[in-house]
Design a protein around this motif. Structure first.
Motif, PDB file in Angstrom:
ATOM      1  N   MET A 221      -1.912  -4.632  -9.068  1.00 14.49           N
ATOM      2  CA  MET A 221      -0.355  -5.013  -8.617  1.00 14.49           C
ATOM      3  C   MET A 221      -0.002  -4.439  -7.141  1.00 14.49           C
ATOM      4  O   MET A 221       0.513  -4.778  -6.379  1.00 14.49           O
ATOM      5  N   ALA A 222      -0.407  -2.918  -7.055  1.00 15.69           N
ATOM      6  CA  ALA A 222      -0.197  -2.479  -5.714  1.00 15.69           C
ATOM      7  C   ALA A 222      -1.082  -3.060  -4.640  1.00 15.69           C
ATOM      8  O   ALA A 222      -0.421  -3.342  -3.424  1.00 15.69           O
ATOM      9  N   THR A 223      -2.193  -3.640  -4.754  1.00 15.93           N
ATOM     10  CA  THR A 223      -2.695  -4.533  -3.654  1.00 15.93           C
ATOM     11  C   THR A 223      -2.008  -5.722  -3.433  1.00 15.93           C
ATOM     12  O   THR A 223      -1.819  -6.170  -2.385  1.00 15.93           O
ATOM     13  N   HIS A 224      -1.533  -6.410  -4.694  1.00 12.11           N
ATOM     14  CA  HIS A 224      -0.961  -7.627  -4.276  1.00 12.11           C
ATOM     15  C   HIS A 224       0.393  -7.684  -3.753  1.00 12.11           C
ATOM     16  O   HIS A 224       0.628  -8.223  -2.707  1.00 12.11           O
ATOM     17  N   TYR A 225       1.212  -6.396  -3.940  1.00 10.20           N
ATOM     18  CA  TYR A 225       2.395  -6.252  -3.333  1.00 10.20           C
ATOM     19  C   TYR A 225       2.217  -5.611  -1.936  1.00 10.20           C
ATOM     20  O   TYR A 225       2.926  -6.003  -0.846  1.00 10.20           O
ATOM     21  N   GLN A 226       1.196  -5.041  -1.702  1.00  9.72           N
ATOM     22  CA  GLN A 226       0.904  -4.580  -0.187  1.00  9.72           C
ATOM     23  C   GLN A 226       0.452  -5.810   0.438  1.00  9.72           C
ATOM     24  O   GLN A 226       1.134  -6.014   1.865  1.00  9.72           O
ATOM     25  N   GLN A 227      -0.159  -6.501   0.158  1.00  5.08           N
ATOM     26  CA  GLN A 227      -0.752  -7.785   0.804  1.00  5.08           C
ATOM     27  C   GLN A 227       0.412  -8.805   1.198  1.00  5.08           C
ATOM     28  O   GLN A 227       0.854  -9.186   2.227  1.00  5.08           O
ATOM     29  N   ARG A 228       1.288  -8.946   0.065  1.00  6.19           N
ATOM     30  CA  ARG A 228       2.711  -9.731   0.357  1.00  6.19           C
ATOM     31  C   ARG A 228       3.653  -9.078   1.427  1.00  6.19           C
ATOM     32  O   ARG A 228       4.226  -9.969   2.209  1.00  6.19           O
ATOM     33  N   ALA A 229       3.761  -7.938   1.121  1.00  7.70           N
ATOM     34  CA  ALA A 229       4.565  -7.195   2.009  1.00  7.70           C
ATOM     35  C   ALA A 229       4.207  -7.289   3.711  1.00  7.70           C
ATOM     36  O   ALA A 229       5.042  -7.406   4.513  1.00  7.70           O
ATOM     37  N   GLN A 230       2.929  -7.226   3.922  1.00 10.23           N
ATOM     38  CA  GLN A 230       2.250  -7.191   5.027  1.00 10.23           C
ATOM     39  C   GLN A 230       2.448  -8.800   5.687  1.00 10.23           C
ATOM     40  O   GLN A 230       3.061  -8.984   6.802  1.00 10.23           O
ATOM     41  N   MET A 231       2.344  -9.816   4.652  1.00  9.80           N
ATOM     42  CA  MET A 231       2.419 -10.915   5.255  1.00  9.80           C
ATOM     43  C   MET A 231       3.938 -11.558   5.409  1.00  9.80           C
ATOM     44  O   MET A 231       4.306 -12.188   6.546  1.00  9.80           O
ATOM     45  N   ALA A 232       4.985 -10.722   4.917  1.00 10.22           N
ATOM     46  CA  ALA A 232       6.333 -11.164   4.985  1.00 10.22           C
ATOM     47  C   ALA A 232       6.692 -10.596   6.395  1.00 10.22           C
ATOM     48  O   ALA A 232       7.453 -11.167   6.949  1.00 10.22           O
ATOM     49  N   ILE A 233       6.118  -9.323   6.639  1.00  5.58           N
ATOM     50  CA  ILE A 233       6.642  -8.826   7.923  1.00  5.58           C
ATOM     51  C   ILE A 233       5.763  -9.438   9.049  1.00  5.58           C
ATOM     52  O   ILE A 233       6.374  -9.971  10.233  1.00  5.58           O
TER      53      ILE A 233
END
Length: 110
Positions: free
Chosen positions: A40-52
């Motif tokens: 989950m941490a990896t999932h949210y990290q990747q999504r957060a980076q893409m959103a920025i």
């Protein structure tokens, strides 16, 4: 006329600037106690980076990972593992959990 992905949309009391909404995966991948897993941490990290990067967010906030990882930004940047979360120390009791989680490379203070 079909709606465009970038058209605003009203969802209840919320007016969203576009139709891109990310649903959380929190409960279906959490451990037995409901705490986020490394997946989950990896999932949210990747999504957060893409959103920025793609401009769909100016700010992304993390809750529980910051409680257990005072160096969360470094850990995300360098792909380092996260500290294990101790939910028994969240928001109450004594001073445990507020400043005793180690930064990466230091041993946990007991």
């Amino acid at each position: 006329m079909a709606a465009d992905l970038f058209d605003s949309i009203q969802l209840g009391d919320l007016m969203l600037a576009n139709r891109m909404v990310m649903a959380p995966i929190t409960r279906n991948r959490a451990d037995e106690s409901g705490v986020a897993t490394p997946t989950m941490a990896t999932h949210y990290q990747q999504r957060a980076q893409m959103a920025i990067v793609n401009g769909s967010a100016d700010l992304v906030a993390f809750g529980i990972p910051f409680l257990a990882n005072p160096d969360l930004v470094r850990r995300h940047q360098e792909g380092l593992p996260l500290n294990e979360v101790d939910t028994d120390t969240f928001y109450g009791g004594d001073e445990r959990g507020y400043n005793d989680y180690p930064v990466y490379g230091q041993e946990q203070v007991v």
